[in-house]
Design a protein around this motif. Sequence first.
Motif: not given
Length: 244
Positions: A147-155
């Motif tokens: 979940a953290t990867t999905g929400s932060t890596t685009p930013f």
Amino acid sequence: METLNPSTMPLSIMEMVSRSSTMAKAVLVLLLIFSIVSWAIILTKFIAYRKAKKEDQNFLRVFAQSSSLVNIYNFSKQLKYSPVARVFMTGYSELYRYNADSSETREAGMAQEVALTERDLKGIGLALTKAINHEIERLAHRLDFLATTGSTTPFIGLFGTVWGIMHSFRMIGVKGSASIGGVAPGIAEALIATAAGLFAAIPAVVFYNYLNAKIRGFTARMDDFSQDFQFMTEKDFLRKPVDY
């Protein structure tokens, strides 16, 4: 035949990465780490869930066919991945604790003459609920990283893109040229960070939802089994009121 000048050929992705700034390279390395760890979690969970489902099916088949709780308990100890088997072991341990202090009762396979009170049944139900919650927590362990990867890596990728574009415009100011040929390579290098961020985020989000759906399936099986076990316990071991 027209020959291509190597100096005018478009750069490959690896060449653009190698020519990018130190900050852009650091962003790409960070995104690569996120991606590698995410895929390691995905593969590990996928294998573990598949084994757990297979062992759940084996346990439920044995539970339906066997009339001896001791035999079911011994079979459960051989299952390393089955959440339902561990819930049963908790219920069996509570049932044995409430009913027997002597080894004869356990060897008799929880004989019918052993009786429970309503309070004992409530204690067994609470123990089963706690066991289910523990199994859900164990199944969901490390999924929060997806979940953290999905929400932060685009930013993170967007940050790398912005930084790369800033670097390109700074070079334009230094060289005093704003031609497409001079700007395009730098912009392309910057956009690689956005692509890398999406490459890390999309699989993480997809498999986070997929694995959570699997957990809901495990939870439903554990809840159903808990109800069946409590009904069996009440039917077979509840102390009947004495008629005078």
